[in-house]
Design an enzyme around this catalytic site. Structure first.
Site, PDB file in Angstrom:
ATOM      1  N   ASP A 360      89.870  12.682  18.504  1.00  0.00           N
ATOM      2  CA  ASP A 360      89.205  12.800  19.803  1.00  0.00           C
ATOM      3  C   ASP A 360      90.183  12.503  20.940  1.00  0.00           C
ATOM      4  OD1 ASP A 360      86.912  12.141  21.893  1.00  0.00           O
ATOM      5  OD2 ASP A 360      85.903  12.987  20.139  1.00  0.00           O
ATOM      6  N   ASP A 361      89.642  12.143  22.060  1.00  0.00           N
ATOM      7  CA  ASP A 361      90.394  11.930  23.298  1.00  0.00           C
ATOM      8  C   ASP A 361      91.568  10.957  23.109  1.00  0.00           C
ATOM      9  OD1 ASP A 361      91.042  11.882  25.931  1.00  0.00           O
ATOM     10  OD2 ASP A 361      89.142  11.030  26.632  1.00  0.00           O
ATOM     11  N   ASP A 472      85.133  19.494  25.511  1.00  0.00           N
ATOM     12  CA  ASP A 472      84.332  18.550  26.294  1.00  0.00           C
ATOM     13  C   ASP A 472      84.331  18.917  27.783  1.00  0.00           C
ATOM     14  OD1 ASP A 472      82.788  16.310  26.758  1.00  0.00           O
ATOM     15  OD2 ASP A 472      84.075  14.968  25.603  1.00  0.00           O
ATOM     16  N   MET A 473      83.398  18.346  28.512  1.00  0.00           N
ATOM     17  CA  MET A 473      83.283  18.581  29.965  1.00  0.00           C
ATOM     18  C   MET A 473      82.462  17.417  30.495  1.00  0.00           C
ATOM     19  SD  MET A 473      81.391  19.738  32.602  1.00  0.00           S
ATOM     20  CE  MET A 473      81.320  20.912  33.899  1.00  0.00           C
ATOM     21  N   CYS A 518      80.684  20.135  23.969  1.00  0.00           N
ATOM     22  CA  CYS A 518      80.278  18.765  24.278  1.00  0.00           C
ATOM     23  C   CYS A 518      80.359  18.632  25.779  1.00  0.00           C
ATOM     24  CB  CYS A 518      81.246  17.800  23.589  1.00  0.00           C
ATOM     25  SG  CYS A 518      81.031  16.088  24.069  1.00  0.00           S
ATOM     26  N   ASP A 540      75.965  11.381  23.284  1.00  0.00           N
ATOM     27  CA  ASP A 540      76.854  10.256  22.990  1.00  0.00           C
ATOM     28  C   ASP A 540      76.063   9.111  22.371  1.00  0.00           C
ATOM     29  OD1 ASP A 540      79.117  11.465  23.820  1.00  0.00           O
ATOM     30  OD2 ASP A 540      79.351  10.349  25.690  1.00  0.00           O
TER      31      ASP A 540
HETATM   32  C1  GLA Z   1      82.791  12.233  26.024  1.00  0.00           C
HETATM   33  C2  GLA Z   1      82.265  12.710  24.686  1.00  0.00           C
HETATM   34  C3  GLA Z   1      82.580  11.691  23.624  1.00  0.00           C
HETATM   35  C4  GLA Z   1      84.075  11.481  23.579  1.00  0.00           C
HETATM   36  C5  GLA Z   1      84.574  11.075  24.935  1.00  0.00           C
HETATM   37  C6  GLA Z   1      86.080  11.022  24.976  1.00  0.00           C
HETATM   38  O1  GLA Z   1      82.091  11.111  26.470  1.00  0.00           O
HETATM   39  O2  GLA Z   1      80.896  12.956  24.783  1.00  0.00           O
HETATM   40  O3  GLA Z   1      82.092  12.116  22.379  1.00  0.00           O
HETATM   41  O4  GLA Z   1      84.687  12.663  23.144  1.00  0.00           O
HETATM   42  O5  GLA Z   1      84.168  11.976  25.949  1.00  0.00           O
HETATM   43  O6  GLA Z   1      86.584  10.682  26.212  1.00  0.00           O
END
Ligand code: GLA
Length: 775
Positions: A360-361, A472-473, A518, A540
């Site tokens: 992920d991020d 994501d956004m 997402c 989330d």
């Molecule tokens: C959003 C997504 C999460 C995660 C974070 C990462 O909140 O919904 O699942 O990926 O960004 O910054």
């Protein structure tokens, strides 16, 4: 099937008919939307205007009052005073227009648009009705595409400016549906971050009900899906209409009820801050709206939507293709990871049966918090010394697929992209832009921004074996001003068109990559995104009790195959609620299963439990993702049941979920839906085990030795012993199952017995039914 006889159009699906006719003036009167009707003299459905209504306006001498007719589409300024689907400033500066029937054509298949997604399907048929304005050279098309197999008709509208002057479109809805209904009610999904998709049901007064997103995305506040029904409709009974829109930006739905019992529905792009300059020779197309109707209650409508999405929205590559069980590192590590940590999580995940590992991020640029780095998609070598390529290879070598997170539509001011191209962000010249999560929105109206995103994402996807992307956004839009449009009223919609170009290009270039949409969870759960990305991160919030509401809400409009659902930690990170591991799994199994927790912190027994969960899910995956899904009208407020049935009706799984425990609870009866009456099924509880800690001081009844509930021995005993749940098994016919199984009693404080269902707060169980082969 689409047929036209004597100025009457009939669009039929497997079990519904849609009828309208051409009036002598060229307006189109809606006659019926509901059960399948045979061809006959439809005069019985014509609207009768033989008494007149005082103070109303007659369209022409001796003619009718438009205000009292169910119309296919209405035009402003000629006596229809209800909500208007079209507001257009005509070449003469007036807002009056009057389009009438000119001709029609029937086409095989669908009529795709280049700039926006449309539903797919060779067996579809399309009706195009051509209209023209009485005064100016403006043409309009009403487009109906029928998907008979799932009882869906889609609608959209097009305007072509053939005059020699520009016109301004201020509002242009994709569809209008006028119905006659006595006590209409609407069901919509409302919410916000970590509380998406809460269903709201309202009785409509005379007046308008409006549901609109103005956030720039389809939003977690107001999903575009809407149900309209008579007041007594339930999950399984009554006439229910369903609507949705293939659009990911600002949208509007309006339902207006008049004092004469006419009900009007509109869906389309929101007119909020919207103004489209249509130059001479140009065409404007609305997004595609989706309509369905069922006589079998809300479940009936949901089944139509689910089939429609699985067959006609999801890309061919992923249609009915089982989705992998994934592990995502976000809640386990947030930004704080390095290659060693990621590999240790991946190794553990692999041992438990996970198939795809998602990073992920935090893997790129200077992204060590949410304050910097968005826009700079080159790997952070401090965290990942062998880069994404090296990491992907190591993860692939473990036998796991690899996936990666991006947030391509956004930029941090603290990023190289922003330092080099401040003009790429949406912002009003001279004003300080407002930020959300420390970030600005990139201006996707600009072709160079679209191309930048395509280049950056393509570069990574080409560089190594990445089989999944989480797109994501993470914020709503503000400061919407674009240097790339000639009227600022075009910027919101232009952004979405830019986004669709990016997604179309990437998904065509990488058809095998599974994209998951997402937006801070379910902030953009819509048919537009699903046209490119087969699944969505539903929220989330992974607390299973919150998820019961969220997943149930989404199920009114979207199938389980589109909802990514994860097992995460307890106490939960957003609600602090403590829930059993088996309930976290049971809820997530009604969706696309994943895990998002620090796996290395699980004790041995928990790992065994997770391993069994994943193995069970893989066995029933096709059923859990693509089976026919049923909701139940609530028998008690603290209880939720979900059920899936396979297409051949040979398999079923029903989840029984309890919220707060009632003392000495009533008997639980579990009826099953959708099975065959005459066949025999073996129904058995899925074997699961529970944490002995849940028993507190009652433990003395279940353990051979006496232990103190908070003591060290118990804390250690948890690692080596979990208590098996009660298992019930019945061999019965489908007719009995539809009547309802009477389950074992729940725990009542009278001591532990092995036949007692030990549920407690947030307890749950799955019952699995398999048809017995008859000899
Ligand atoms: C959003 C997504 C999460 C995660 C974070 C990462 O909140 O919904 O699942 O990926 O960004 O910054």
């Amino acid at each position: 099937m689409i047929e036209v006889r004597q100025k009457v159009f009939r669009i039929s699906t497997k079990s519904t008919s849609y009828l309208f006719r051409i009036l002598p003036t060229g307006h189109l009167e809606n006659l019926h939307y509901g059960r399948l009707l045979a061809w006959q003299d439809f005069q019985g459905l014509y609207m009768k205007q033989n008494a007149g209504v005082g103070s109303s306006v007659l369209y022409e001498e001796g003619g009718y009052t438009l205000d009292l007719l169910p119309l296919e589409y209405s035009f402003n300024g000629k006596g229809d005073f209800r909500e208007m689907p079209l507001e257009i400033k005509m070449p003469d500066g007036s807002y009056v227009c009057d389009f009438q029937y000119e001709s029609h054509e029937i086409l095989e298949g669908t009529l795709p648009m280049e700039e926006m997604p449309t539903a797919k399907g060779e067996e579809a048929e399309t009706l195009v009705v051509h209209l023209s304005d009485r005064l100016f050279l403006l043409k309009m098309m009403l487009i109906y595409t029928v998907f008979p197999d799932c009882d869906v008709i889609t609608r959209r509208a097009v305007i072509e400016n053939r005059s020699d002057q520009p016109v301004e479109i201020l509002k242009f809805m994709s569809m209008q549906l006028d119905l006659l209904m006595d006590h209409p009610e609407v069901l919509t999904l409302s919410g916000g971050w970590i509380r998406e998709a809460k269903k709201e049901r309202h009785r409509l007064p005379v007046g308008s009900f409006l549901q609109e997103s103005r956030t720039g995305g389809s939003s977690n506040r107001h999903n575009p899906g809407l149900l309209l029904m008579e007041k007594n409709a339930t999950e399984d009974f009554g006439k229910v209409y369903g609507f949705n829109l293939l659009y990911s930006g600002n949208h509007r739905s309006v339902v207006e009820k008049t004092s004469h019992g006419l009900v009007r529905v509109h869906q389309g792009v929101s007119p909020h801050n919207f103004c489209w300059m249509l130059e001479s020779g140009e065409t404007f197309r609305t997004p595609e709206a989706v309509m369905t109707v069922s006589m079998e209650g809300m479940n009936g409508v949901s089944h139509h939507f689910h089939d429609f999405i699985n067959r006609h929205i999801i890309s061919r590559e992923f249609q009915y293709k089982e989705r992998p069980v994934l592990m995502n590192n976000w809640e386990a590590t947030f930004f704080d990871f390095n290659e060693r940590k990621i590999l240790s999580l991946a190794r553990e995940a692999k041992k438990l049966g996970v198939e795809l590992f998602v990073l992920d991020d935090g893997w790129f640029g200077e992204r060590n918090s949410d304050k910097a780095g968005l826009g700079d998609y080159w790997e952070n070598r401090k965290k990942l010394p062998s880069g994404i390529k090296g990491l992907a290879e190591k993860i692939n070598a473990m036998g796991l697929r690899f996936g990666l997170w991006f947030e391509p539509e956004m930029v941090n001011e603290d990023s190289d992209l922003y330092r080099n191209h401040p003009e790429y962000a949406l912002r009003v010249p001279g004003r300080t832009p407002s930020k959300g999560r420390n970030q600005l929105v990139l201006d996707l109206n600009r072709k160079e921004v679209q191309d930048y995103i395509i280049k950056e994402v393509s570069h990574l996807l080409e560089s190594c074996d990445i089989s999944y992307v989480k797109w994501d956004m993470n914020r709503h839009m503000s400061d919407v001003y674009s240097g790339a449009v000639n009227h600022q009223g075009m910027a919101f919609h232009g952004y979405i068109l830019g986004l669709y170009r990016v997604m179309k290009t990437l998904t065509e270039r990488f058809p095998k990559v599974l994209f998951e949409s997402c937006s801070s969870g379910g902030n953009r759960f819509d048919l537009g995104m699903l046209s490119y990305m087969p699944q969505v991160w539903a929220s989330d919030n992974t607390d299973p009790i919150s998820r019961l509401t969220i997943q149930e809400g989404l199920s009114y409009f979207y199938p389980l195959s589109t909802m990514e659902a994860h097992v995460s930690e307890s106490p939960h990170q957003q609600t602090l609620r403590k829930t059993p591991l088996e309930t976290r799994f049971h809820v997530a199994s009604f969706g696309v299963l994943g895990y998002e927790l620090e796996l290395t912190h699980l004790n041995l027994k928990e790992k065994e439990e997770v391993k069994k969960q994943i193995a069970w899910y893989k066995k029933y995956r096709s059923l859990m993702q693509f089976g026919r899904f049923y909701r139940f009208d609530r028998v008690r407020e603290n209880r939720v049941n979900f059920q899936v049935v396979s297409e051949d009706r040979k398999q079923t799984v029903q989840g029984f979920f309890q919220k707060m425990q009632e003392p000495s609870p009533p008997f639980d009866v579990m009826p099953f839906k959708g099975l065959t009456n005459e066949n025999t099924y073996v129904v058995r509880t899925r074997e699961a085990s529970m944490d002995i800690e849940a028993f507190g001081s009652l433990l003395k009844h279940v353990m051979p030795i006496k232990l103190s509930p908070g003591g060290l021995i118990l804390r250690n005993a948890r690692k080596f012993y979990r208590l098996p749940h009660n298992v019930e098994e019945y061999t019965v016919k489908g007719d009995l199952l539809s009547e309802g199984l009477r389950l074992h009693q729940q725990f009542m404080g009278t001591g532990y017995q092995k036949d007692t269902r030990m549920l407690g707060d947030f307890g749950s169980q799955l019952m699995v039914g398999e048809m017995k082969e008859e000899r």
